[in-house]
Scaffold this motif. Structure first.
Motif, mmCIF file in Angstrom:
data_model
loop_
_atom_site.group_PDB
_atom_site.id
_atom_site.type_symbol
_atom_site.label_atom_id
_atom_site.label_comp_id
_atom_site.label_asym_id
_atom_site.label_seq_id
_atom_site.Cartn_x
_atom_site.Cartn_y
_atom_site.Cartn_z
ATOM 1 N N ALA A 190 0.889 -1.116 -0.120
ATOM 2 C CA ALA A 190 -0.196 -0.051 0.123
ATOM 3 C C ALA A 190 0.753 1.273 0.006
ATOM 4 C CB ALA A 190 -1.036 -0.096 1.314
ATOM 5 N N LEU A 191 2.026 1.464 0.818
ATOM 6 C CA LEU A 191 2.761 2.318 0.861
ATOM 7 C C LEU A 191 3.379 2.540 -0.411
ATOM 8 C CD1 LEU A 191 4.445 1.952 4.329
ATOM 9 C CD2 LEU A 191 3.033 3.710 3.594
ATOM 10 N N ILE A 192 3.786 1.512 -1.292
ATOM 11 C CA ILE A 192 4.568 1.446 -2.658
ATOM 12 C C ILE A 192 3.528 2.146 -3.535
ATOM 13 C CG2 ILE A 192 5.630 0.314 -4.423
ATOM 14 C CD1 ILE A 192 6.583 -1.777 -2.153
ATOM 15 N N GLU A 193 2.210 1.641 -3.345
ATOM 16 C CA GLU A 193 1.308 2.071 -4.389
ATOM 17 C C GLU A 193 0.896 3.661 -4.271
ATOM 18 O OE1 GLU A 193 -1.869 -1.758 -4.928
ATOM 19 O OE2 GLU A 193 -2.203 -0.156 -3.473
ATOM 20 N N ALA A 194 1.184 4.167 -2.979
ATOM 21 C CA ALA A 194 1.041 5.580 -2.917
ATOM 22 C C ALA A 194 2.159 6.428 -2.963
ATOM 23 C CB ALA A 194 0.337 5.669 -1.472
ATOM 24 N N TYR A 310 -7.868 -2.467 3.522
ATOM 25 C CA TYR A 310 -7.457 -2.056 4.775
ATOM 26 C C TYR A 310 -6.401 -1.320 4.950
ATOM 27 C CZ TYR A 310 -6.358 -1.371 9.902
ATOM 28 O OH TYR A 310 -5.858 -0.814 10.874
ATOM 29 N N TRP A 311 -5.032 -2.000 4.521
ATOM 30 C CA TRP A 311 -3.880 -0.961 4.474
ATOM 31 C C TRP A 311 -3.907 0.087 3.475
ATOM 32 C CZ3 TRP A 311 -1.219 -0.279 8.354
ATOM 33 C CH2 TRP A 311 -1.020 -1.282 9.663
ATOM 34 N N ARG A 312 -4.585 -0.082 2.248
ATOM 35 C CA ARG A 312 -4.783 1.061 1.137
ATOM 36 C C ARG A 312 -5.528 2.106 2.004
ATOM 37 N NH1 ARG A 312 -6.213 -2.861 -3.486
ATOM 38 N NH2 ARG A 312 -4.238 -2.860 -4.435
ATOM 39 N N MET A 317 -5.640 7.430 4.163
ATOM 40 C CA MET A 317 -6.066 8.477 5.411
ATOM 41 C C MET A 317 -4.629 9.137 6.077
ATOM 42 S SD MET A 317 -9.233 8.278 5.739
ATOM 43 C CE MET A 317 -9.414 9.029 7.641
ATOM 44 N N ALA A 318 -3.792 8.727 6.215
ATOM 45 C CA ALA A 318 -2.579 9.233 6.573
ATOM 46 C C ALA A 318 -2.113 10.599 5.829
ATOM 47 C CB ALA A 318 -1.353 8.346 6.732
ATOM 48 N N GLN A 319 -2.451 10.606 4.558
ATOM 49 C CA GLN A 319 -1.916 11.531 3.401
ATOM 50 C C GLN A 319 -2.434 12.977 4.011
ATOM 51 O OE1 GLN A 319 -3.344 10.195 -0.236
ATOM 52 N NE2 GLN A 319 -1.693 9.074 -0.676
#
Length: 319
Positions: A190-194, A310-312, A317-319
């Motif tokens: 999810a972090l890599i995707e973002a 869930y992790w996505r 949400m943290a952005q």
């Protein structure tokens, strides 16, 4: 409707279990630490440290339970190596404190102790699916503390305490800590995707095989086993909760990566290699199937898709 007391109710499994119990019409009393948030699915929340025997006795008296599910524990194996004293105090003495509290304040209540498949340890080196009567040969402080707590529960069972010990195998799902393998993979993807992490996925041992279950299936098994309280003493005292199907960690990773459109480089991280890793750990589940009719229902691929979703959401949400 039963009054069911759940220790560790705000943990990964505890939250799912409280929701499952409420949905089945039970009155849920949650025990959480003084600093923890109240679980969303509890009719009553009590706060205490299970290492405090007096406070725990008061909590059990206030709860007046018909059933108790003891989840509260230090469950992270690396943490058990780093802080064995906390692990033993929580997992063993916390369990003894609960048993004494029940003896004093709820002697008729049925207790379910959630142990772990980790207690089998080196016995998994046989390379077969283990039954409940297999030797227990723990390989880490967490597993050793769980086996010690099992011994305490069996002694109280011998003296008349109604209850059962369960040994769940690897259960996974949304909201599990990224300290655990599937959540770690999904969070990194999810972090890599973002674009919040370079396209490098850090992993441990991908060759190991484990017996994975969706956490909801595990909680459904707990629910079915609580009904044993109506059978007097004519039930097994220890049951595996498992799928009986070994899955390579590599398969878990491949499935999660396949659910993403990003390209990743997989890099093995020595810090993620567990010192007591064994090649394959699988359980045999015929006993719980026979006793309750329970069987896992959720496909692994669906569970992994839920974890990644869930992790996505968490990353966005943290952005």
């Amino acid at each position: 409707m039963q009054r069911i007391l759940v220790t560790g109710a705000n943990g990964f499994v505890g939250q799912v279990l409280c929701r499952t119990l409420q949905a089945s019409g039970h009155h849920v009393v949650a025990i959480v630490s003084s600093s923890a948030e109240s679980p969303a699915h509890a009719d009553q929340t009590l706060r205490c440290d299970i290492r405090d025997s007096d406070a725990l006795t008061r909590a059990v008296a206030d709860a007046a339970p018909t059933h108790v599910v003891h989840l509260a524990a230090i469950t992270h194996v690396p943490t058990s190596f780093k802080d064995p004293q906390l692990t033993w105090q929580t997992n063993v003495m916390g369990s003894v404190n609960l048993l004494q509290a029940m003896r004093q304040a709820a002697p008729e209540a049925f207790v379910m102790f959630v142990s772990s498949s980790e207690v089998y340890g080196a016995a998994f080196k046989q390379g077969i699916a283990l039954r409940e009567d297999a030797a227990c040969l723990p390989l880490n402080p967490y597993a050793a503390s769980k086996l010690a707590a099992e011994t305490a529960f069996n002694e109280y069972f011998r003296q008349g305490q109604p209850g059962v010990i369960v040994r769940p195998f690897n259960h996974i799902g949304a909201q599990q800590s990224a300290d655990f393998v599937t959540a770690s993979f999904a969070r990194q993807i999810a972090l890599i995707e973002a674009d919040k992490q370079p396209p490098v996925l850090h992993v441990g041992n991908l060759e190991a095989e484990r017996d994975f279950l969706d956490v909801q299936d595990v909680c459904d098994a707990y629910l079915s086993l609580l009904e044993l309280s109506s059978q007097g003493t004519s039930y097994p005292r220890c049951l595996n909760i498992c799928s009986g199907r070994p899955r390579r960690i590599q398969q878990i990773l491949d499935t999660l990566v396949g659910l993403s459109s990003c390209s990743v480089e997989v890099v093995q991280d020595p810090d993620r290699m567990r010192p007591s890793d064994i090649p394959s750990a699988t359980g045999e589940n015929s006993l719980i199937r026979q006793i309750t009719g329970w069987a896992p229902d959720i496909e692994l691929e669906q569970t992994l898709a839920n974890i990644l979703a869930y992790w996505r959401y968490q990353v966005n949400m943290a952005q």
